[in-house]
Scaffold this motif. Structure first.
Motif, short mmCIF file in Angstrom:
data_model
loop_
_atom_site.label_atom_id
_atom_site.label_comp_id
_atom_site.label_asym_id
_atom_site.label_seq_id
_atom_site.Cartn_x
_atom_site.Cartn_y
_atom_site.Cartn_z
N LEU A 165 9.04 48.70 21.81
CA LEU A 165 9.98 48.31 20.99
C LEU A 165 10.79 46.93 21.35
O LEU A 165 11.05 47.01 22.44
CB LEU A 165 10.76 49.38 20.60
CG LEU A 165 12.17 49.14 19.67
CD1 LEU A 165 11.70 48.88 18.38
CD2 LEU A 165 13.08 50.28 19.77
N LEU A 166 10.50 45.88 20.77
CA LEU A 166 11.38 44.54 21.13
C LEU A 166 12.82 44.49 20.80
O LEU A 166 13.14 45.31 19.84
CB LEU A 166 10.44 43.60 20.67
CG LEU A 166 8.85 43.80 20.80
CD1 LEU A 166 8.12 42.24 20.30
CD2 LEU A 166 8.64 43.61 22.50
N SER A 167 13.41 43.61 21.46
CA SER A 167 14.77 43.32 21.36
C SER A 167 15.09 43.12 19.75
O SER A 167 16.26 43.39 19.28
CB SER A 167 15.32 42.48 22.06
OG SER A 167 14.79 41.13 22.06
N ASP A 168 14.16 42.54 19.17
CA ASP A 168 14.33 41.98 17.84
C ASP A 168 14.16 43.11 16.68
O ASP A 168 14.07 42.82 15.39
CB ASP A 168 13.60 40.73 17.31
CG ASP A 168 12.32 41.03 17.52
OD1 ASP A 168 11.76 41.92 17.82
OD2 ASP A 168 11.58 39.87 17.17
N GLY A 169 13.77 44.21 17.18
CA GLY A 169 13.42 45.49 16.34
C GLY A 169 11.98 45.56 15.83
O GLY A 169 11.50 46.63 15.36
N SER A 170 11.03 44.50 16.43
CA SER A 170 9.76 44.61 15.95
C SER A 170 9.04 45.48 16.84
O SER A 170 9.48 45.87 18.08
CB SER A 170 9.22 43.25 16.00
OG SER A 170 9.27 42.72 17.22
N VAL A 171 7.69 45.65 16.73
CA VAL A 171 6.73 46.43 17.41
C VAL A 171 5.70 45.79 17.99
O VAL A 171 4.89 45.08 17.10
CB VAL A 171 6.41 47.89 16.78
CG1 VAL A 171 5.56 48.67 17.67
CG2 VAL A 171 7.65 48.56 15.95
N ARG A 172 5.22 46.05 19.07
CA ARG A 172 4.24 45.46 19.54
C ARG A 172 3.26 46.51 20.19
O ARG A 172 3.53 47.28 21.01
CB ARG A 172 4.38 44.39 20.85
CG ARG A 172 3.29 43.76 21.38
CD ARG A 172 3.75 42.79 22.33
NE ARG A 172 4.47 43.38 23.44
CZ ARG A 172 5.23 42.60 24.22
NH1 ARG A 172 5.49 41.37 24.16
NH2 ARG A 172 5.81 43.19 25.29
N GLY A 173 1.82 46.74 19.80
CA GLY A 173 1.01 47.56 20.24
C GLY A 173 -0.26 47.03 20.98
O GLY A 173 -0.67 45.96 20.75
N GLU A 189 1.49 50.98 14.92
CA GLU A 189 2.81 50.32 14.19
C GLU A 189 3.59 51.54 13.74
O GLU A 189 4.94 51.25 13.42
CB GLU A 189 2.05 49.58 12.98
CG GLU A 189 1.61 48.50 13.38
CD GLU A 189 1.24 47.47 12.07
OE1 GLU A 189 1.00 46.14 12.28
OE2 GLU A 189 1.16 48.02 10.86
N HIS A 190 3.13 52.77 13.42
CA HIS A 190 4.12 53.87 12.91
C HIS A 190 4.10 55.13 13.89
O HIS A 190 5.17 55.53 14.08
CB HIS A 190 3.43 53.99 11.46
CG HIS A 190 3.22 53.09 10.38
ND1 HIS A 190 4.65 52.37 10.01
CD2 HIS A 190 2.23 52.33 10.12
CE1 HIS A 190 4.00 51.49 9.08
NE2 HIS A 190 2.73 51.16 9.46
N GLN A 191 3.18 55.81 13.82
CA GLN A 191 3.16 57.00 14.68
C GLN A 191 3.70 56.70 16.01
O GLN A 191 4.49 57.59 16.69
CB GLN A 191 1.91 57.68 14.59
CG GLN A 191 1.95 59.11 15.46
CD GLN A 191 0.68 59.96 15.09
OE1 GLN A 191 -0.38 59.48 14.70
NE2 GLN A 191 0.75 61.28 15.44
N CYS A 192 2.93 55.85 16.92
CA CYS A 192 3.60 55.42 18.25
C CYS A 192 5.00 55.12 18.38
O CYS A 192 5.62 55.50 19.26
CB CYS A 192 2.51 54.23 18.65
SG CYS A 192 2.94 54.05 20.56
N LEU A 193 5.47 54.35 17.31
CA LEU A 193 7.01 53.90 17.31
C LEU A 193 7.64 55.26 16.97
O LEU A 193 8.72 55.37 17.73
CB LEU A 193 7.12 53.16 16.05
CG LEU A 193 8.61 52.70 15.86
CD1 LEU A 193 9.37 52.02 17.27
CD2 LEU A 193 8.55 51.58 14.66
#
Length: 306
Positions: free
Chosen positions: A101-109, A158-162
């Protein structure tokens, strides 16, 4: 990166005492919080906050998931071994996957698979494609793309992991927000005429830390060797950095440590005992004498040869 969730899966073809046939470890912000392996036969908590936070049936569900993952990993190990036409000796299959979970709210997997200690295939979330390392892996890539495995992993990362990451953050928020400054120790050791200065940082949390060697006011990163940031059993971390210097220059070197638990960066110096300094000086002197004797002998030999 604000928070990260990672899973490590390891399968071996020949288990032994202490080395299970299959194992999964879950890491939140680098801290192991859950484990499942084929020897114990159940998923188990490794931190108090996950033990207190989840519902009673959570570990039964995780055990079932672990069993399914074990069958998949064992099958993958057999397929890849046969694809390389190898014998039934000791082989290993490893998979690392998770999300940030990045500081800008985006997700990196990410997801990476390895076989016998080498990269085999990886999944690139941006392109939503598998990337193979050789012909054997290319066969897997084509099969998985035909079966829409890439779409499944895109959805998971993008979804379940988050969702899992945010859930676990909620359980461990108090623990994750704590800040414990490092305990720093600097040591020196003479090796082959040089002085190796080591800077060790122990017991810090979170794992974000900067350890640099300085000569005067200049940071000497090109000459520095670093160890990884490694978790301790108590949920803290440790790391080290070392540098080789000329013994006569040791007083010019300082270790700079920066960590969220410190109000300002700390500067640490080696403080040897007088006997230690004498040992280094004597070692350097002996080395210089040996070189001088060798040089004189070479000159005499050249003259006699002439």
């Amino acid at each position: 990166v604000l928070h990260s969730l990672r899973y490590l899966e390891v399968a071996v073809s020949e288990p032994s005492p202490g080395i299970p046939q299959f194992m999964i470890l879950g890491y939140l912000d680098g801290i192991p919080f859950a484990r499942c392996d084929s020897e114990r036969g159940r998923a188990e908590p490794l931190t108090q906050w996950i033990k207190d936070g989840v519902e009673p049936g959570y570990w039964d569900g995780q055990t079932q998931l672990c069993e399914r993952r074990q069958h998949v990993a064992a099958r993958n190990l057999e397929i890849v071994r046969d694809r390389y036409n190898q014998s039934r000796d000791l082989h290993t299959w490893l998979r690392v996957y998770g999300c940030d979970l990045l500081s800008d709210g985006s997700v990196r997997g990410s997801r990476r698979d390895g076989y016998n200690g080498q990269d085999f295939i990886s999944f690139d979330l941006r392109s939503r494609r598998f990337v193979a390392t050789d012909r054997a892996a290319e066969v897997s890539r084509r099969c998985w793309e035909d079966e829409n495995v890439a779409e499944e992993w895109t959805n998971f990362l993008e979804h379940q992991c988050l969702e899992w990451l945010q859930e676990y953050i909620g359980y461990g928020q108090k623990e994750l927000d704590r800040k414990e400054p490092p305990d720093v120790h600097v040591s020196g050791k003479e090796e082959y005429g040089m002085l190796v200065l080591s800077c060790h940082a122990y017991g810090f949390y979170p794992n974000a830390i900067a350890v640099n060697w300085m000569k005067g006011d200049e940071i000497r990163d090109q000459e520095t060797e670093w160890g990884g940031v490694v978790p301790n059993s108590d949920g803290t971390f440790h790391t080290w950095a070392r540098i080789e210097v000329w013994p006569e220059d040791w007083e010019q070197y300082r270790c700079r440590v920066e960590h969220p638990g410190m109000s300002e960066p700390g500067i640490f110096a080696w403080e040897p005992t007088s006997g230690r300094i004498l040992t280094v000086v004597v070692a350097v002197s002996i080395t210089a004498i040996i070189i001088l004797i060798a040089l004189i002998g070479f000159i005499v030999w050249k003259r006699q040869s002439g």
